[in-house]
Design a protein around this motif. Structure first.
Motif, PDB file in Angstrom:
ATOM      1  N   SER A  81       0.817  -1.207   0.000  1.00 18.38           N
ATOM      2  CA  SER A  81       0.000   0.000   0.000  1.00 18.38           C
ATOM      3  C   SER A  81       0.855   1.264   0.000  1.00 18.38           C
ATOM      4  O   SER A  81       2.078   1.218   0.112  1.00 18.38           O
ATOM      5  CB  SER A  81      -0.895   0.002   1.246  1.00 18.38           C
ATOM      6  N   THR A  82       0.166   2.383  -0.057  1.00 23.49           N
ATOM      7  CA  THR A  82       0.833   3.684   0.031  1.00 23.49           C
ATOM      8  C   THR A  82       1.070   4.087   1.485  1.00 23.49           C
ATOM      9  O   THR A  82       2.147   4.567   1.845  1.00 23.49           O
ATOM     10  CB  THR A  82      -0.018   4.758  -0.670  1.00 23.49           C
ATOM     11  N   ASN A  83       0.052   3.897   2.332  1.00 24.42           N
ATOM     12  CA  ASN A  83       0.131   4.362   3.721  1.00 24.42           C
ATOM     13  C   ASN A  83       0.581   3.297   4.709  1.00 24.42           C
ATOM     14  O   ASN A  83       0.821   3.611   5.880  1.00 24.42           O
ATOM     15  CB  ASN A  83      -1.231   4.922   4.153  1.00 24.42           C
ATOM     16  N   GLY A  84       0.672   2.067   4.281  1.00 21.94           N
ATOM     17  CA  GLY A  84       1.158   1.009   5.160  1.00 21.94           C
ATOM     18  C   GLY A  84       0.070   0.361   5.991  1.00 21.94           C
ATOM     19  O   GLY A  84      -1.093   0.790   6.021  1.00 21.94           O
ATOM     20  N   THR A  85       0.469  -0.695   6.701  1.00 23.21           N
ATOM     21  CA  THR A  85      -0.430  -1.467   7.554  1.00 23.21           C
ATOM     22  C   THR A  85       0.228  -1.639   8.918  1.00 23.21           C
ATOM     23  O   THR A  85       1.435  -1.872   9.006  1.00 23.21           O
ATOM     24  CB  THR A  85      -0.707  -2.851   6.925  1.00 23.21           C
ATOM     25  N   TYR A  86      -0.573  -1.516   9.979  1.00 17.98           N
ATOM     26  CA  TYR A  86      -0.063  -1.614  11.349  1.00 17.98           C
ATOM     27  C   TYR A  86      -0.593  -2.907  11.975  1.00 17.98           C
ATOM     28  O   TYR A  86      -1.813  -3.117  12.053  1.00 17.98           O
ATOM     29  CB  TYR A  86      -0.503  -0.407  12.172  1.00 17.98           C
ATOM     30  N   VAL A  87       0.322  -3.754  12.431  1.00 18.23           N
ATOM     31  CA  VAL A  87      -0.057  -5.051  12.991  1.00 18.23           C
ATOM     32  C   VAL A  87       0.422  -5.152  14.432  1.00 18.23           C
ATOM     33  O   VAL A  87       1.594  -4.902  14.730  1.00 18.23           O
ATOM     34  CB  VAL A  87       0.549  -6.216  12.168  1.00 18.23           C
ATOM     35  N   ARG A  88      -0.494  -5.502  15.319  1.00 22.20           N
ATOM     36  CA  ARG A  88      -0.134  -5.738  16.717  1.00 22.20           C
ATOM     37  C   ARG A  88      -0.473  -7.187  17.040  1.00 22.20           C
ATOM     38  O   ARG A  88      -1.610  -7.621  16.864  1.00 22.20           O
ATOM     39  CB  ARG A  88      -0.886  -4.800  17.648  1.00 22.20           C
ATOM     40  N   GLY A  89       0.534  -7.924  17.519  1.00 20.14           N
ATOM     41  CA  GLY A  89       0.351  -9.318  17.876  1.00 20.14           C
ATOM     42  C   GLY A  89       0.417  -9.523  19.364  1.00 20.14           C
ATOM     43  O   GLY A  89       0.522  -8.564  20.140  1.00 20.14           O
ATOM     44  N   PRO A  90       0.378 -10.785  19.796  1.00 20.01           N
ATOM     45  CA  PRO A  90       0.412 -11.068  21.241  1.00 20.01           C
ATOM     46  C   PRO A  90       1.747 -10.669  21.851  1.00 20.01           C
ATOM     47  O   PRO A  90       2.809 -11.038  21.356  1.00 20.01           O
ATOM     48  CB  PRO A  90       0.206 -12.591  21.294  1.00 20.01           C
ATOM     49  N   ARG A  91       1.671  -9.879  22.900  1.00 23.16           N
ATOM     50  CA  ARG A  91       2.860  -9.484  23.675  1.00 23.16           C
ATOM     51  C   ARG A  91       3.935  -8.835  22.798  1.00 23.16           C
ATOM     52  O   ARG A  91       5.127  -9.060  22.970  1.00 23.16           O
ATOM     53  CB  ARG A  91       3.447 -10.697  24.413  1.00 23.16           C
ATOM     54  N   GLN A  92       3.507  -8.015  21.831  1.00 25.44           N
ATOM     55  CA  GLN A  92       4.496  -7.309  21.017  1.00 25.44           C
ATOM     56  C   GLN A  92       3.958  -5.932  20.659  1.00 25.44           C
ATOM     57  O   GLN A  92       2.743  -5.744  20.541  1.00 25.44           O
ATOM     58  CB  GLN A  92       4.821  -8.094  19.736  1.00 25.44           C
ATOM     59  N   GLU A 108       3.127  -2.603  18.335  1.00 22.26           N
ATOM     60  CA  GLU A 108       2.589  -2.500  16.988  1.00 22.26           C
ATOM     61  C   GLU A 108       3.720  -2.367  15.968  1.00 22.26           C
ATOM     62  O   GLU A 108       4.670  -1.612  16.173  1.00 22.26           O
ATOM     63  CB  GLU A 108       1.653  -1.297  16.906  1.00 22.26           C
ATOM     64  N   ILE A 109       3.611  -3.118  14.879  1.00 24.19           N
ATOM     65  CA  ILE A 109       4.634  -3.127  13.838  1.00 24.19           C
ATOM     66  C   ILE A 109       4.079  -2.454  12.589  1.00 24.19           C
ATOM     67  O   ILE A 109       2.957  -2.746  12.159  1.00 24.19           O
ATOM     68  CB  ILE A 109       5.074  -4.568  13.523  1.00 24.19           C
ATOM     69  N   TYR A 110       4.866  -1.556  12.018  1.00 23.32           N
ATOM     70  CA  TYR A 110       4.472  -0.851  10.796  1.00 23.32           C
ATOM     71  C   TYR A 110       5.058  -1.576   9.580  1.00 23.32           C
ATOM     72  O   TYR A 110       6.260  -1.804   9.498  1.00 23.32           O
ATOM     73  CB  TYR A 110       4.975   0.594  10.838  1.00 23.32           C
ATOM     74  N   LEU A 111       4.188  -1.941   8.660  1.00 23.45           N
ATOM     75  CA  LEU A 111       4.611  -2.613   7.430  1.00 23.45           C
ATOM     76  C   LEU A 111       4.309  -1.727   6.230  1.00 23.45           C
ATOM     77  O   LEU A 111       3.201  -1.193   6.106  1.00 23.45           O
ATOM     78  CB  LEU A 111       3.858  -3.937   7.236  1.00 23.45           C
ATOM     79  N   ARG A 112       5.277  -1.576   5.356  1.00 25.01           N
ATOM     80  CA  ARG A 112       5.042  -0.902   4.082  1.00 25.01           C
ATOM     81  C   ARG A 112       5.881  -1.619   3.032  1.00 25.01           C
ATOM     82  O   ARG A 112       7.099  -1.583   3.079  1.00 25.01           O
ATOM     83  CB  ARG A 112       5.415   0.586   4.144  1.00 25.01           C
ATOM     84  N   ARG A 113       5.186  -2.290   2.097  1.00 21.75           N
ATOM     85  CA  ARG A 113       5.825  -3.146   1.090  1.00 21.75           C
ATOM     86  C   ARG A 113       6.644  -4.255   1.773  1.00 21.75           C
ATOM     87  O   ARG A 113       7.729  -4.608   1.325  1.00 21.75           O
ATOM     88  CB  ARG A 113       6.718  -2.324   0.151  1.00 21.75           C
ATOM     89  N   GLU A 114       6.119  -4.762   2.897  1.00 20.94           N
ATOM     90  CA  GLU A 114       6.776  -5.816   3.660  1.00 20.94           C
ATOM     91  C   GLU A 114       5.740  -6.871   4.019  1.00 20.94           C
ATOM     92  O   GLU A 114       4.540  -6.709   3.747  1.00 20.94           O
ATOM     93  CB  GLU A 114       7.418  -5.252   4.929  1.00 20.94           C
ATOM     94  N   GLU A 115       6.194  -7.950   4.670  1.00 23.11           N
ATOM     95  CA  GLU A 115       5.266  -8.991   5.082  1.00 23.11           C
ATOM     96  C   GLU A 115       5.591  -9.456   6.494  1.00 23.11           C
ATOM     97  O   GLU A 115       6.704  -9.286   6.985  1.00 23.11           O
ATOM     98  CB  GLU A 115       5.304 -10.172   4.115  1.00 23.11           C
ATOM     99  N   LEU A 116       4.562 -10.079   7.146  1.00 26.84           N
ATOM    100  CA  LEU A 116       4.717 -10.499   8.535  1.00 26.84           C
ATOM    101  C   LEU A 116       3.791 -11.684   8.805  1.00 26.84           C
ATOM    102  O   LEU A 116       2.599 -11.623   8.483  1.00 26.84           O
ATOM    103  CB  LEU A 116       4.349  -9.340   9.466  1.00 26.84           C
ATOM    104  N   PRO A 117       4.297 -12.774   9.407  1.00 26.30           N
ATOM    105  CA  PRO A 117       3.417 -13.876   9.807  1.00 26.30           C
ATOM    106  C   PRO A 117       2.459 -13.411  10.900  1.00 26.30           C
ATOM    107  O   PRO A 117       2.848 -12.664  11.798  1.00 26.30           O
ATOM    108  CB  PRO A 117       4.389 -14.944  10.337  1.00 26.30           C
ATOM    109  N   LEU A 118       1.219 -13.868  10.825  1.00 24.16           N
ATOM    110  CA  LEU A 118       0.234 -13.557  11.848  1.00 24.16           C
ATOM    111  C   LEU A 118       0.242 -14.679  12.880  1.00 24.16           C
ATOM    112  O   LEU A 118      -0.013 -15.831  12.550  1.00 24.16           O
ATOM    113  CB  LEU A 118      -1.154 -13.413  11.221  1.00 24.16           C
ATOM    114  N   LEU A 119       0.518 -14.340  14.138  1.00 19.01           N
ATOM    115  CA  LEU A 119       0.656 -15.327  15.204  1.00 19.01           C
ATOM    116  C   LEU A 119      -0.376 -15.064  16.294  1.00 19.01           C
ATOM    117  O   LEU A 119      -0.607 -13.917  16.678  1.00 19.01           O
ATOM    118  CB  LEU A 119       2.064 -15.287  15.802  1.00 19.01           C
ATOM    119  N   GLY A 120      -0.985 -16.120  16.795  1.00 18.03           N
ATOM    120  CA  GLY A 120      -1.911 -15.992  17.921  1.00 18.03           C
ATOM    121  C   GLY A 120      -3.104 -15.119  17.603  1.00 18.03           C
ATOM    122  O   GLY A 120      -3.972 -15.488  16.824  1.00 18.03           O
TER     123      GLY A 120
END
Length: 294
Positions: free
Chosen positions: A247-258, A260-272
């Motif tokens: 995307s242009t503006n990115g995606t914010y992912v918050r997982g268990p006990r971590q 928030e991670i900012y992703l832009r043209r990146e990838e991240l496994p979804l856990l829990g």
């Protein structure tokens, strides 16, 4: 002889880490080792009613009329190579091919070359079509490995890793899990999404699952000016659901006990479990916050 259309199993097998072998052993010893591995692969091919199409450096391309023969040959190659202290990478595909004299062309050849590149040292990776073609008694030695878009195809399909280390040396059959078995196995993997009071259960075979602003292009429509038309998507890869942002503006992912991670043209496994915020942090999101739970 004019070109002929045939249904074949096509195999690519090569020596893994041959460049490092030359650095470690020197040219003479390394070449002797590689030549020995190529000779071994060629002999095993012939002993399983296959034919060597060509050799190039440390790689052998072979064809088989029978998918079972190709699997049995691959297993024997790996066993013999391990005994000789050499690691092989093998990829096999099955389907229509064009034979012209002794060479083979077509989509099946491209598929075999593609999965051979995915294979790592000491692995045998096969396509869905190859798994479909083996006999019923050969169905327990293949494990679901990944869901990929094979080169030249936009659709995602399963590929399998053919397990050979624990196969009986006294049993010549190679076993591959059926499509029905794979579907049952994968049904144990579910990703639950909750957004705007709506609950969505996502299964591996339903990926890639696209999230974004353009209702004509996505599965989950996000009505937000911060969302891109095709904002991000969720894949199922090697036993994990993975979020991929483009995307242009990115995606914010918050997982268990971590945090928030900012992703832009990146990838991240979804856990829990956690949250997926589109275009801005979750704390600033007014609606359209996606909660996920594995």
């Amino acid at each position: 002889m004019s070109p002929q259309n045939r249904t074949l199993a096509v195999m690519f097998a090569d020596v893994s880490g041959s460049s490092a072998l030359y650095k470690r052993l020197g040219n003479l010893l390394a070449k002797r080792s590689v030549d020995g591995a190529v000779s071994l692969m060629s002999q095993v091919t012939e002993s399983h009613d296959g034919h060597v199409v060509k050799t190039l450096g440390d790689e052998v391309m072979a064809r088989f009329d029978c998918a079972n023969d190709a699997c049995q040959a691959a297993i024997e190659m790996q066993r013999e190579a391990r005994s000789a202290g050499v690691a092989l990478r093998i990829g096999i595909a099955f389907g229509p091919a064009l034979m012209d004299t002794d060479d083979v062309f077509g989509e099946t050849v491209n598929d075999a070359a593609f999965v051979a590149k995915i294979a790592r040292a000491n692995q045998i990776v096969v396509t869905q079509a190859l798994a479909d073609a083996v006999a019923n008694e050969l169905r327990h030695q293949c494990q679901e490995f990944d869901r990929v878009a094979v080169k030249g195809d936009t659709r995602h399909s399963l590929i399998y890793r053919l397990q050979w280390e624990h196969a009986s040396h006294h049993h010549s059959a190679t076993t591959v899990m059926s499509i029905e078995d794979i579907a049952c196995k994968l049904s144990g993997y579910q990703l639950q999404l909750t957004v705007e009071g709506r609950e969505i259960t996502l299964l591996p075979e339903q990926t890639p699952y696209v999230i974004g602003r353009d209702p004509s292009r996505v599965h989950l429509h996000i009505e937000s000016g911060l969302a891109s038309r095709d904002h991000c998507h969720i894949l199922f890869r090697r036993g994990k659901f993975v979020l991929v942002d483009h995307s242009t503006n990115g995606t914010y992912v918050r997982g268990p006990r971590q945090p928030e991670i900012y992703l832009r043209r990146e990838e991240l496994p979804l856990l829990g479990s956690g949250t997926i915020a589109i275009g801005q942090p979750a704390e600033n999101t007014d609606g359209w916050l996606i909660h996920y739970q594995l």
